[in-house]
Motif scaffolding. Sequence first.
Motif, PDB file in Angstrom:
ATOM      1  N   GLY A 160      36.462  52.103  46.560  1.00  0.00           N
ATOM      2  CA  GLY A 160      37.849  51.416  45.897  1.00  0.00           C
ATOM      3  C   GLY A 160      37.725  50.021  46.004  1.00  0.00           C
ATOM      4  O   GLY A 160      38.567  49.451  45.332  1.00  0.00           O
ATOM      5  N   ASP A 161      36.850  49.407  46.556  1.00  0.00           N
ATOM      6  CA  ASP A 161      36.557  48.124  46.666  1.00  0.00           C
ATOM      7  C   ASP A 161      35.994  47.749  45.175  1.00  0.00           C
ATOM      8  O   ASP A 161      35.484  48.499  44.543  1.00  0.00           O
ATOM      9  CB  ASP A 161      35.817  47.633  47.674  1.00  0.00           C
ATOM     10  CG  ASP A 161      36.616  47.745  49.033  1.00  0.00           C
ATOM     11  OD1 ASP A 161      37.671  47.841  49.287  1.00  0.00           O
ATOM     12  OD2 ASP A 161      35.752  47.524  49.979  1.00  0.00           O
ATOM     13  N   THR A 162      35.900  46.405  44.948  1.00  0.00           N
ATOM     14  CA  THR A 162      35.497  45.926  43.663  1.00  0.00           C
ATOM     15  C   THR A 162      34.508  44.864  43.744  1.00  0.00           C
ATOM     16  O   THR A 162      34.469  44.058  44.907  1.00  0.00           O
ATOM     17  CB  THR A 162      36.711  45.337  42.780  1.00  0.00           C
ATOM     18  OG1 THR A 162      37.210  44.203  43.422  1.00  0.00           O
ATOM     19  CG2 THR A 162      37.708  46.252  42.364  1.00  0.00           C
ATOM     20  N   THR A 211      34.415  49.180  40.097  1.00  0.00           N
ATOM     21  CA  THR A 211      34.848  49.494  41.178  1.00  0.00           C
ATOM     22  C   THR A 211      34.021  50.545  42.143  1.00  0.00           C
ATOM     23  O   THR A 211      33.432  51.435  41.329  1.00  0.00           O
ATOM     24  CB  THR A 211      36.131  50.252  40.926  1.00  0.00           C
ATOM     25  OG1 THR A 211      37.179  49.468  40.233  1.00  0.00           O
ATOM     26  CG2 THR A 211      37.041  51.036  42.071  1.00  0.00           C
TER      27      THR A 211
END
Length: 297
Positions: A160-162, A211
């Motif tokens: 979920g982090d970018t 992502t």
Amino acid sequence: MAQVLGPDGAVVGAGFLVGEDVLLTCAHVVRAAGAGPGEQVRPAFPNVAGAPLVEGDVLAEPWREHDGEDVAVVRPARTVPGTAALPRGSPEGCRGHQVRSFGAGTIRNTATSTGTPPRGEPPVSPPSETTVLSNGQGALDLVKTAETTDVNGNGKTDTGDTIQWKLTVANQGTITVTDIKVNDPTAGEVTCPRTSLAPGGTMTCTTKPHTVTTDDAQRGKVVNTATAAGNGATSPEATATVKVEPEPVAPGKPAAPEPTGILARTGTAVLTVAGIAGALLIIGGLTLALTRRRRNH
């Protein structure tokens, strides 16, 4: 002295005022600014406080391409107060001085001749020198970096982090490289501020953020490799790697242990004993009933 700016405002080269409205620069500098003969560039005068930016027309007639004499003449739209033309000297007394050339590059060749006379010291001629333009070459270099955004705020790089990729392209050669494109199979389309770089020039290109996926977390990292290429020059591969935290394993319901040993047979043994006892009671009851009947008769 003036700076020549590219479309994004970055300095791509230098030029010199040789008249109130005549700026002399190189064709490769104009190309690096994204322009050509008959088009416009933006000269800036950093040594003049408060000097405004002006547009300048690139004259077509004196234009000489960068792979030839590499000359461009720009006519600023107006005179900038505080600027002055560079004094032009005389060629008298210039011979014998060393110079440095930037751009396409030069090849200088010096030779002397000698012979063996009938007697005495061998004579040596004065040195003879010639200098010619070399074709030069472009040499691209690419540096790839990554900046992560902790979307869920847990202090880790995980699902979920970018990831934002940055690609810095540099021309380490001696001629301008045009038609530059960056190929990044993992990130997809790459956006660069221009398509050409003068010798020594750099630019930073960007891509869409990536992502982090579940597959990335299972692999434990995201690896991205890219190259830059343009009119005959290709950079070495540039790679950036971002470590990703694996997803935690969800606790499952423990399986019930299979019964073993004596306890495993307890239920079966109880049922067997109960069955035998019941049968004995029935038989005993029948026997007692028959005995009483015989006595009554």
